[in-house]
Write an enzyme that holds these catalytic residues in place. Structure first.
Site, short mmCIF file in Angstrom:
data_model
loop_
_atom_site.label_atom_id
_atom_site.label_comp_id
_atom_site.label_asym_id
_atom_site.label_seq_id
_atom_site.Cartn_x
_atom_site.Cartn_y
_atom_site.Cartn_z
CG ASP A 222 31.60 41.12 28.13
OD1 ASP A 222 32.20 40.81 28.96
OD2 ASP A 222 31.42 40.48 27.16
CB ILE A 223 34.37 42.19 33.25
CG1 ILE A 223 35.57 42.43 34.03
CG2 ILE A 223 34.13 40.59 33.38
CD1 ILE A 223 35.62 42.36 35.57
CG ASN B 102 34.14 26.83 39.97
OD1 ASN B 102 35.36 26.48 40.08
ND2 ASN B 102 33.47 27.02 38.99
N GLY C 85 27.88 32.01 34.61
CA GLY C 85 28.28 33.72 34.64
C GLY C 85 29.53 34.25 34.46
CB VAL C 86 31.46 37.10 35.65
CG1 VAL C 86 31.91 36.38 37.04
CG2 VAL C 86 32.65 38.01 35.18
CG ASP C 87 34.62 30.97 36.42
OD1 ASP C 87 35.63 31.19 36.15
OD2 ASP C 87 34.30 29.75 37.24
N GLY D 159 25.85 36.26 41.72
CA GLY D 159 24.80 35.27 40.87
C GLY D 159 24.51 34.20 41.58
CE1 TYR E 135 29.24 29.49 43.84
CE2 TYR E 135 31.09 30.85 44.71
CZ TYR E 135 30.50 29.74 43.93
OH TYR E 135 31.60 28.88 43.44
#
Length: 170
Positions: free
Chosen positions: A12-13, A26, A34-36, A120, A122
């Site tokens: 997990d970043i 985005n 997702g990560v965002d 992901g 994209y």
């Protein structure tokens, strides 16, 4: 030319203790999936407030905010390409890594972590994205002594394996 400063981890970043993490954002920079979404949730509402003041971000470019509740001091937001199969997709993805590294140098952020940008929602092919990520970062680090470590923080084992393979092929 395998640079020992480049490492691949699965995890997990948002939990990493590095100077800066990169957000696969985005173009609005106002959060998403997702990560965002994970980064926005973990950083807290102050991140969204700062992102609102940035006026968005174009694909391939990068902008920075504070890390707020994250362990990382900064979040570098970059907007990857939506996969279309067009020739410019690869160069646009590479530009995300190059822009983020350039911004990290100016901060200065000597330890940096990247997610697998555009893989992901994209739909960028994961194997192709891993190769572009590793090759672009390796080129940026060549002859450079500024960075202590650059981590490729992969959410799943498949992505981690692809990044490890790309590192081995350098």
């Amino acid at each position: 030319m395998n640079d020992s400063r480049m490492v691949v981890i699965q995890g997990d970043i948002t939990r990493l203790t590095v100077d800066a993490i990169v957000n696969a954002a985005n173009s609005s920079l106002l959060g998403g999936g997702g990560v965002d979404g994970a980064i926005h949730r973990a950083a807290g509402p102050e991140l969204l407030a700062e992102c609102r003041r940035l006026g968005g971000c174009l694909p391939g470019e990068a902008k920075v905010t504070a890390g707020y509740a994250l362990s990382a001091k900064w979040v570098i937001h970059t907007v990857g390409p939506v996969w279309t199969g067009a020739p410019h997709d690869d160069s646009m993805l590479a530009a995300c890594y190059t822009s983020a590294i350039g911004l990290a140098r100016r901060l200065p952020a000597r330890t940096l972590a990247f997610p697998a940008i555009s893989t992901g929602a994209y739909r960028f092919p994961k194997d192709r994205a891993a190769r572009i990520a590793v090759e672009t970062v390796a080129q940026a680090l060549a002859g450079d002594t500024f960075f202590q470590s650059v981590q490729f923080c992969c959410f799943d084992q498949e992505s981690a394996d692809l990044h490890l393979r790309a590192l081995a092929e350098l």
